[in-house]
Each structure stands twice: as C-alpha cells, then as structure tokens.
Design an enzyme around this catalytic site. Structure first.
Site, PDB file in Angstrom:
ATOM      1  N   HIS A  34    -105.960 -27.473 106.777  1.00 31.18           N
ATOM      2  CA  HIS A  34    -105.274 -26.273 106.302  1.00 31.18           C
ATOM      3  C   HIS A  34    -103.772 -26.470 106.528  1.00 31.18           C
ATOM      4  CE1 HIS A  34    -108.965 -23.627 106.257  1.00 31.18           C
ATOM      5  NE2 HIS A  34    -109.376 -24.549 107.122  1.00 31.18           N
ATOM      6  N   ASN A  61    -110.701 -27.306 111.323  1.00 32.56           N
ATOM      7  CA  ASN A  61    -111.809 -26.745 112.087  1.00 32.56           C
ATOM      8  C   ASN A  61    -112.966 -27.732 112.064  1.00 32.56           C
ATOM      9  OD1 ASN A  61    -110.393 -24.293 112.497  1.00 32.56           O
ATOM     10  ND2 ASN A  61    -110.998 -23.586 110.466  1.00 32.56           N
ATOM     11  N   HIS A  96    -111.210 -31.242 105.827  1.00 36.90           N
ATOM     12  CA  HIS A  96    -110.048 -30.647 105.170  1.00 36.90           C
ATOM     13  C   HIS A  96    -109.055 -30.185 106.211  1.00 36.90           C
ATOM     14  CE1 HIS A  96    -113.041 -27.472 105.801  1.00 36.90           C
ATOM     15  NE2 HIS A  96    -112.024 -26.637 105.987  1.00 36.90           N
ATOM     16  N   HIS A 147    -116.775 -30.605 104.479  1.00 34.47           N
ATOM     17  CA  HIS A 147    -116.041 -31.732 103.887  1.00 34.47           C
ATOM     18  C   HIS A 147    -114.677 -31.675 104.570  1.00 34.47           C
ATOM     19  CE1 HIS A 147    -114.841 -34.223 100.120  1.00 34.47           C
ATOM     20  NE2 HIS A 147    -113.752 -34.142 100.876  1.00 34.47           N
ATOM     21  N   CYS A 153    -116.335 -31.555  97.052  1.00 30.59           N
ATOM     22  CA  CYS A 153    -116.558 -32.680  96.135  1.00 30.59           C
ATOM     23  C   CYS A 153    -116.566 -32.178  94.690  1.00 30.59           C
ATOM     24  CB  CYS A 153    -117.863 -33.405  96.473  1.00 30.59           C
ATOM     25  SG  CYS A 153    -117.749 -34.500  97.913  1.00 30.59           S
TER      26      CYS A 153
HETATM   27  P1  AMP Z   1    -113.034 -23.891 107.107  1.00 30.34           P
HETATM   28  O1  AMP Z   1    -113.495 -22.499 107.479  1.00 30.34           O
HETATM   29  O2  AMP Z   1    -112.048 -24.477 108.043  1.00 30.34           O
HETATM   30  O3  AMP Z   1    -114.216 -24.791 106.837  1.00 30.34           O
HETATM   31  O4  AMP Z   1    -112.223 -23.714 105.763  1.00 30.34           O
HETATM   32  C1  AMP Z   1    -112.815 -23.577 104.505  1.00 30.34           C
HETATM   33  C2  AMP Z   1    -111.796 -22.919 103.626  1.00 30.34           C
HETATM   34  O5  AMP Z   1    -112.181 -23.134 102.291  1.00 30.34           O
HETATM   35  C3  AMP Z   1    -111.679 -21.394 103.829  1.00 30.34           C
HETATM   36  O6  AMP Z   1    -110.339 -21.082 104.200  1.00 30.34           O
HETATM   37  C4  AMP Z   1    -112.048 -20.837 102.447  1.00 30.34           C
HETATM   38  O7  AMP Z   1    -111.283 -19.703 102.102  1.00 30.34           O
HETATM   39  C5  AMP Z   1    -111.775 -22.020 101.533  1.00 30.34           C
HETATM   40  N1  AMP Z   1    -112.541 -22.053 100.304  1.00 30.34           N
HETATM   41  C6  AMP Z   1    -113.881 -21.935 100.153  1.00 30.34           C
HETATM   42  N2  AMP Z   1    -114.228 -22.049  98.863  1.00 30.34           N
HETATM   43  C7  AMP Z   1    -113.080 -22.265  98.180  1.00 30.34           C
HETATM   44  C8  AMP Z   1    -112.764 -22.473  96.791  1.00 30.34           C
HETATM   45  N3  AMP Z   1    -113.709 -22.483  95.852  1.00 30.34           N
HETATM   46  N4  AMP Z   1    -111.462 -22.640  96.456  1.00 30.34           N
HETATM   47  C9  AMP Z   1    -110.495 -22.630  97.391  1.00 30.34           C
HETATM   48  N5  AMP Z   1    -110.732 -22.453  98.712  1.00 30.34           N
HETATM   49  C10 AMP Z   1    -111.999 -22.265  99.097  1.00 30.34           C
HETATM   50 ZN    ZN Z   2    -117.674 -33.353  99.883  1.00 26.71          ZN
END
Ligand code: AMP
Ligand code: ZN
Length: 112
Positions: free
Chosen positions: A100, A85, A98, A96, A6
């Site tokens: 990939h 995930n 997302h 949040h 967010c």
């Molecule tokens: P997940 O493990 O599926 O929840 O994915 C979270 C993803 O967010 C991971 O691949 C992290 O490398 C990525 N991530 C966390 N913080 C940031 C950030 N500030 N900017 C870009 N990617 C991020």
């Molecule tokens: Zn959020």
C-alpha cells in the site's frame, strides 16, 4: 488459481492503473484510506511477504525500484507510507503480495 490481483494484472477485472512495467503493476485502491492510496503488486503471484525466498525476491526489488516513480507521479513530494499486511494477524485480505502506497496527508498515528 482464483486471485483477484492476478485477474486485475491480466485485465480481466478493471482497475485504475497508475503504473506498469514488465514486473510490476500499480493501481488505485478501491477503498482508499488516504487521499493517495495505490496498491503496488509484483506481476508474479506470491501469496505474501512471508513467501519471499531467494528465487522470487527479485519481485520485491522490482516493486521498490518502481516506488519512487509512482510516488512522484502521484505528486507525493513530502513523504508517504508503504505498508504490507501479512496473513491473518497482519490483516491481509488479498493473498497476492502487495504494498500500500499511502500519502497526500500527514499521518497522525504512528504504529512504529
Ligand atoms: P490487504 O487488506 O492489505 O490485503 O489489502 C487489500 C486491498 O485491496 C484493500 O485495501 C482493498 O480495498 C483493495 N482491493 C480489493 N479489491 C480491489 C479491487 N478490485 N480494486 C482495487 N483495490 C481492491
Ligand atoms: Zn495473484
């Protein structure tokens, strides 16, 4: 609410934005797992795919409508992978929703 994605959408945490419209924001993953690794998130805060319901499902539609354009702009003309995930066992670290977008290589291992 303390949600890093967010904050990124709001612009209070910097990100490498690759796409944005009224409902969707996409940016480069900070720890890329492939030559192209983009995170695609709905602007609405939904904790994970496990929280999707009839009232918020438009967010998923909006994300998937954006995917072909994001993939094309990233040069992914030969396919790619979309992963989400969910929860502890799914290995989700940011709560949040997302997706990939992974590409730029041929993936050797197939999970499914
Ligand atoms: P997940 O493990 O599926 O929840 O994915 C979270 C993803 O967010 C991971 O691949 C992290 O490398 C990525 N991530 C966390 N913080 C940031 C950030 N500030 N900017 C870009 N990617 C991020
Ligand atoms: Zn959020």
């Amino acid at each position: 609410m303390d949600c890093i994605f967010c904050e990124i959408i709001r612009g209070s945490i910097p990100s490498q934005k690759v796409f944005e419209n009224e409902a969707v924001y996409a940016f480069r993953d900070i720890k890329p797992c492939a030559p192209v690794h983009i995170l695609i998130v709905p602007k609405a805060h939904i904790a994970s795919a496990d929280e999707i319901n009839a009232d918020n499902a438009d967010a998923v539609r909006d994300v998937f409508l954006a995917i072909p354009e994001i993939a094309k702009a990233a040069g992914l003309t030969n396919g790619y992978r979309i992963v989400t995930n969910i929860g502890e066992d799914g290995g989700q670290t940011v709560k949040h929703l997302h997706f990939h977008l992974l590409g730029g290589q041929k993936f050797a291992e197939k999970l499914v």
